[in-house]
Structures are given as C-alpha cells and as structure tokens.
Design an enzyme around this catalytic site. Structure first.
Site, PDB file in Angstrom:
ATOM      1  N   ARG A  75     -23.866 -26.802  -4.199  1.00  0.00           N
ATOM      2  CA  ARG A  75     -24.252 -25.394  -4.086  1.00  0.00           C
ATOM      3  C   ARG A  75     -24.009 -24.815  -2.692  1.00  0.00           C
ATOM      4  O   ARG A  75     -24.121 -23.610  -2.493  1.00  0.00           O
ATOM      5  CB  ARG A  75     -25.719 -25.230  -4.481  1.00  0.00           C
ATOM      6  CG  ARG A  75     -25.937 -25.257  -5.987  1.00  0.00           C
ATOM      7  CD  ARG A  75     -27.394 -25.022  -6.335  1.00  0.00           C
ATOM      8  NE  ARG A  75     -28.192 -26.222  -6.163  1.00  0.00           N
ATOM      9  CZ  ARG A  75     -29.516 -26.252  -6.220  1.00  0.00           C
ATOM     10  NH1 ARG A  75     -30.197 -25.136  -6.423  1.00  0.00           N
ATOM     11  NH2 ARG A  75     -30.169 -27.394  -6.072  1.00  0.00           N
TER      12      ARG A  75
ATOM     13  N   LYS B  85     -23.674 -31.723   2.560  1.00  0.00           N
ATOM     14  CA  LYS B  85     -24.869 -30.907   2.800  1.00  0.00           C
ATOM     15  C   LYS B  85     -25.581 -31.278   4.095  1.00  0.00           C
ATOM     16  O   LYS B  85     -26.004 -30.394   4.857  1.00  0.00           O
ATOM     17  CB  LYS B  85     -25.823 -31.025   1.618  1.00  0.00           C
ATOM     18  CG  LYS B  85     -27.118 -30.238   1.791  1.00  0.00           C
ATOM     19  CD  LYS B  85     -27.898 -30.105   0.512  1.00  0.00           C
ATOM     20  CE  LYS B  85     -28.391 -31.410  -0.022  1.00  0.00           C
ATOM     21  NZ  LYS B  85     -29.343 -31.243  -1.142  1.00  0.00           N
TER      22      LYS B  85
ATOM     23  N   ASP C 177     -31.881 -33.695   4.053  1.00  0.00           N
ATOM     24  CA  ASP C 177     -31.797 -32.237   3.949  1.00  0.00           C
ATOM     25  C   ASP C 177     -33.162 -31.570   4.091  1.00  0.00           C
ATOM     26  O   ASP C 177     -33.352 -30.436   3.655  1.00  0.00           O
ATOM     27  CB  ASP C 177     -31.152 -31.834   2.621  1.00  0.00           C
ATOM     28  CG  ASP C 177     -31.967 -32.277   1.410  1.00  0.00           C
ATOM     29  OD1 ASP C 177     -32.924 -33.062   1.578  1.00  0.00           O
ATOM     30  OD2 ASP C 177     -31.648 -31.838   0.283  1.00  0.00           O
TER      31      ASP C 177
ATOM     32  N   GLU D 263     -42.071 -35.834 -13.124  1.00  0.00           N
ATOM     33  CA  GLU D 263     -41.007 -34.893 -12.813  1.00  0.00           C
ATOM     34  C   GLU D 263     -41.075 -33.675 -13.736  1.00  0.00           C
ATOM     35  O   GLU D 263     -41.594 -33.745 -14.856  1.00  0.00           O
ATOM     36  CB  GLU D 263     -39.644 -35.575 -12.942  1.00  0.00           C
ATOM     37  CG  GLU D 263     -39.423 -36.721 -11.971  1.00  0.00           C
ATOM     38  CD  GLU D 263     -39.477 -36.295 -10.520  1.00  0.00           C
ATOM     39  OE1 GLU D 263     -39.042 -35.155 -10.215  1.00  0.00           O
ATOM     40  OE2 GLU D 263     -39.967 -37.073  -9.689  1.00  0.00           O
TER      41      GLU D 263
ATOM     42  N   ASN E 206     -30.646 -26.575  -0.237  1.00  0.00           N
ATOM     43  CA  ASN E 206     -29.669 -26.778  -1.302  1.00  0.00           C
ATOM     44  C   ASN E 206     -28.523 -25.775  -1.277  1.00  0.00           C
ATOM     45  O   ASN E 206     -27.483 -26.013  -1.874  1.00  0.00           O
ATOM     46  CB  ASN E 206     -30.361 -26.719  -2.662  1.00  0.00           C
ATOM     47  CG  ASN E 206     -31.312 -27.884  -2.865  1.00  0.00           C
ATOM     48  OD1 ASN E 206     -30.910 -29.034  -2.749  1.00  0.00           O
ATOM     49  ND2 ASN E 206     -32.574 -27.601  -3.141  1.00  0.00           N
TER      50      ASN E 206
ATOM     51  N   LYS F   9     -14.413 -16.643  36.570  1.00  0.00           N
ATOM     52  CA  LYS F   9     -14.142 -17.966  36.015  1.00  0.00           C
ATOM     53  C   LYS F   9     -13.859 -18.953  37.130  1.00  0.00           C
ATOM     54  O   LYS F   9     -13.065 -18.670  38.042  1.00  0.00           O
ATOM     55  CB  LYS F   9     -12.939 -17.899  35.067  1.00  0.00           C
ATOM     56  CG  LYS F   9     -12.640 -19.184  34.332  1.00  0.00           C
ATOM     57  CD  LYS F   9     -11.155 -19.556  34.312  1.00  0.00           C
ATOM     58  CE  LYS F   9     -10.618 -19.958  35.665  1.00  0.00           C
ATOM     59  NZ  LYS F   9      -9.317 -20.659  35.618  1.00  0.00           N
TER      60      LYS F   9
ATOM     61  N   ALA G 101     -13.120  -1.605  42.416  1.00  0.00           N
ATOM     62  CA  ALA G 101     -12.844  -1.579  40.980  1.00  0.00           C
ATOM     63  C   ALA G 101     -11.410  -2.008  40.684  1.00  0.00           C
ATOM     64  O   ALA G 101     -10.480  -1.683  41.435  1.00  0.00           O
ATOM     65  CB  ALA G 101     -13.087  -0.177  40.433  1.00  0.00           C
TER      66      ALA G 101
ATOM     67  N   ARG H 155       2.096  -0.487  49.982  1.00  0.00           N
ATOM     68  CA  ARG H 155       2.339   0.700  49.164  1.00  0.00           C
ATOM     69  C   ARG H 155       3.701   1.265  49.539  1.00  0.00           C
ATOM     70  O   ARG H 155       4.112   1.179  50.692  1.00  0.00           O
ATOM     71  CB  ARG H 155       1.305   1.807  49.423  1.00  0.00           C
ATOM     72  CG  ARG H 155      -0.138   1.416  49.171  1.00  0.00           C
ATOM     73  CD  ARG H 155      -1.047   2.567  49.551  1.00  0.00           C
ATOM     74  NE  ARG H 155      -2.449   2.199  49.515  1.00  0.00           N
ATOM     75  CZ  ARG H 155      -3.385   2.808  50.227  1.00  0.00           C
ATOM     76  NH1 ARG H 155      -3.048   3.804  51.036  1.00  0.00           N
ATOM     77  NH2 ARG H 155      -4.633   2.426  50.127  1.00  0.00           N
TER      78      ARG H 155
END
Length: 452
Positions: free
Chosen positions: A16, A23, A102, A151, A224, A348, A377, A437
């Site tokens: 399921r 699972k 589970d 059961e 499940n 980084k 900036a 520049r």
C-alpha cells in the site's frame, strides 16, 4: 539490559506504500521506520535480530549496521513463523522482546515497563485502548486476567465490541517462546501461524499474562500507507516541539516547525513559522530565526539574526551576525562575528571576517575575507575556470564598489578600494584605488536592432 534479545519483524513489502522501497525503509523525520525501532531496541537489548523478507537485500544495505543479526523469512507465513526464524540463534535462558519495524514511535520507557513485567511473569504483552478497534486482535480477559487474543476475522460479535486490542509487541521467556512456537498451527481465517496464539497456550499452562497498556495509540501505531506515515510525522514533530518548548525554546507556531535531526539551543531563542531544521544544529543564546528558513548541520552563535527565506547548510555563523533575507550560506562557510550577509547573497566555502558586510545580490566562493570589509551590490568572485577552483583573498578594510568581478586567484591588499564596475584579474596593492573601465562614449552611428 543484559540477556535480552530484540526480534524486530521487518519482512513485509508494504504494497500500500506504492513505492519501490520496502515499507520499513520509508522515512519519518530523519530516519527510516526501522531505524526508529532499532534505536529503542539497541538501547535496551544485548542482541538485536531483524527478520527480513521481500526486499531484504535493500533493507540490509540501507542500514549497514554490523550490530544487527539479519534473519531471512523466505515465505510469508505469519508473525509466529517470522519470530520462529530468529529463535534458533537465541539462548533459552534469556528473554525476547518482539517488535515491529513499522511501529516507529514506540517509547523506551514503555518497553522498559514491559520487560520488567515479563521478568516477573515470563510473559507480558502491550495493549492499547482504541475508540475504534476495527481490524485489530481483541484482548480477551476474565476477572481482569488476560486469557487470549482473538484476531478480527476470528472474533464473534461480543468479542468485536472489546476496545482493548493487541499491539503485537510482547516480551517472553525465550525457552517458553520456543516451546509455544513449535505448537502453533494455521487453523484460522488467514491460514497463517499467529504469534498471538501463544498467549492462549500460556494461559492453558497456568501462566499469568502480565500486561502494559500504552498511554496513547500513536505510540503503537503501525504505518501501512503514505497517509499514515504523514499522520505519524505530525505526531513526531508535535512531540519534539512540545519538548523543545518545555526546555525554553520559543516556537511561534509549533504546528509549523519541523526538526529532522538534532537541535540544541541556548536561552531566549525564538523560531518563527515554517522553519525546517535538519542534521545537527546548535543555536547560541538570544538567536532568532525568521519564517521560511532551512537550517542544516550548522553551528549558530549568540545574538544571531536569521532573516526570512534563508538557507544555511554545513556552516558556522559567528556571534552577532545577521543573515538574510533570502541568503544562501553553503557548505564550509564561516561567517564571522557581527558580519552581515544580506538579501540574495550566496556564500560558499569562504571565511568572512568580523564586521564585514556583503549586503546585496552577490556571490562569494572560495574566498578568505578579512575584517571590516564592505562588498557592494552585485559583486562576484569568479572562482571557477571551467576545470579548477581558485581562491580570492580580500584583506582587512577593503571597500569593493558595486558590480565588480574578481577573477581568481587574486589578492586585494589591506584597505584597498575597488571602483564600481571593475573586473580585477591581478593583485591589488593595499591602500590604493583600483578600477578597470573604458572611457564612456556615445556611438553616433549605432542603430538599435529591429526584430525580424
């Protein structure tokens, strides 16, 4: 505890789930379902056996834990048959704890109580009271003593009204367990060997079945399908959030906070909504995290402000620093004391010195930056030549004008000034103004292109 064996049943495929993963390998928070159960079992038991079946190779590879004794159940013939696969490796003069791979939220304190009861009586089981017991085996009592487990498919109308149900988790004297398993049969609606049938056998032998009733149904809930997985995720996160708040963390809305790892924090820390913590994270005193941030494997100092929509991963943030909004701090970044990393800035594998500022729209990678540096900036360190990464060094007190590119490797000397719009490909001496520049010109014969 010594001389206690855990037998974890993890052989089900989990159809399921609609997943290629078994699972027990579905993830809740930062661990698989099986890892959650293993964590409790390994804390209490001297040996751990995991019974695997369909997808066993995938499960074994995913966990890769030498302390686990793997046992294969080649045929799926019921819980009794599954436990029987592990018993040849268990001594009679021990006790065995049966768990399920589970059922991830089982608490260590509950299992300790169950083990204590079994050490006195030889057999103890864990039950729970449910408002809607449909689908579960019912606990049959007489004069408050457990007589059997019936059961769902085998229960009569009267038995179906019982709200106390079996969780499947039990502790038994290992010698008794082996004897009873050998007497199981498959004369039931499922045609399987039910582990629960040994309870009736023990009663017939005059054994008193001890029991512990779980405090809540989520602790013993199995998974499940993906709906149940999501439901238990929310329970897990709610429990964590409550624990953090009891320890002094301010959460603006605990329902909108996820910790998928370990979080340590000082006093007067505050976390706003939609924050996700992953891996190992620590916060110093008086640190605040604004909405929509992701913090992973980070050490964050005192008096730090993390503004909205920022991502910090595998990094160190110094005391008094300000991060964001919309900042990304990538692995191996070390942001110094009182430094500022502003909006739409990515850092980084770099060290940013005390009091330095990168306020807007910049990328800084593979860089050693000194103290008191001001980055304008749109500044970029061009650290990659297409094959290798190269380092930029910016010494103390440097001022960098907007829209500058540093072509690494390059060193900018102490207190240097870089004019806006420059492309710096050579080292810059300290205390000097550098810029690159061309002279501004108006081209008289130039015509704007026309769309064809």
């Amino acid at each position: 505890m010594n001389n206690i064996n855990a037998i974890i049943l993890a052989a089900g495929k989990g159809t399921r789930m609609n997943s290629t993963k078994p699972k027990v390998l579905q993830v809740l928070s930062d661990k698989t379902l099986l890892e959650h159960v293993l964590m409790q079992a390994q804390a209490l038991c001297s040996q751990v056996f995991v019974v695997v079946g369909l997808g066993s190779e995938q499960v074994c590879q995913a966990l890769d834990d030498d302390s686990i004794n793997w046992v294969e159940q080649s045929e799926q013939l019921g819980t009794g048959h599954a436990v029987q696969q592990a018993t040849p490796y268990i001594n009679d003069d021990s006790i065995s704890l049966v768990l399920y791979g589970d059922v991830p939220l089982i608490r260590q304190s509950t299992l300790k109580d169950l083990i204590t009861q079994a050490q006195k009586s030889g057999v103890a089981l864990l039950s729970v009271m449910l408002d809607n017991p449909a689908g579960y085996g019912r606990i049959i009592r007489k004069d408050n003593q457990i007589q059997a487990i019936v059961e769902q498919k085998d229960a009569n109308t009267e038995q179906l009204m019982i709200c106390e149900v079996n969780t499947g988790i039990m502790v038994l004297d290992s010698g008794l367990l082996k004897a009873y398993l050998g007497n199981l049969n498959a004369n039931n609606a499922q045609g399987e060997f039910y582990l629960t049938d040994i309870i009736a056998m023990a009663v017939k032998d005059g054994k008193t079945i001890a029991s512990v009733i779980a405090e809540n149904d989520s602790e013993v809930a199995g998974v499940n399908d993906k709906v149940q997985l999501a439901e238990l995720e929310r329970v897990f996160q709610k429990n964590q959030a409550n624990q953090f708040m009891q320890q002094g963390l301010t959460l603006k809305d605990p329902a909108r906070f996820d910790c998928r790892g370990t979080l340590n924090f000082g006093q007067n820390c505050e976390v706003d909504v939609n924050v996700v913590v992953e891996g190992d994270v620590s916060l110093g005193d008086n640190t605040t995290i604004a909405p929509n941030c992701i913090i992973k494997n980070a050490k964050i100092g005192t008096n730090v402000v993390i503004l909205p929509n920022s991502v910090i991963e595998d990094a160190i943030i110094g005391d008094g620093a300000s991060i964001g909004p919309f900042a990304r701090i990538r692995p191996e970044a070390h942001i110094g004391e009182s430094a500022k990393i502003g909006n739409f800035v990515e850092v980084k594998k770099s060290t940013i010195g005390k009091g330095s500022k990168i306020s807007h729209l910049s990328y800084v990678g593979d860089t050693i930056m000194g103290e008191g540096v001001n980055i304008g900036a749109g500044v970029i360190t061009c650290n990659y030549d297409g094959v290798n990464k190269h380092q930029t060094t910016i010494e103390d007190g440097v001022f960098v004008g907007s829209d500058t590119q540093f072509i690494a490797p390059v060193t900018i000397g102490k207190n240097a000034t870089i004019g806006a719009g420059s492309t710096i490909a050579k080292d810059v001496p300290g205390g000097k103004l550098s810029l690159s520049r061309t002279k501004q010109a108006v081209l008289k014969n130039w015509k704007k292109p026309i769309k064809k």
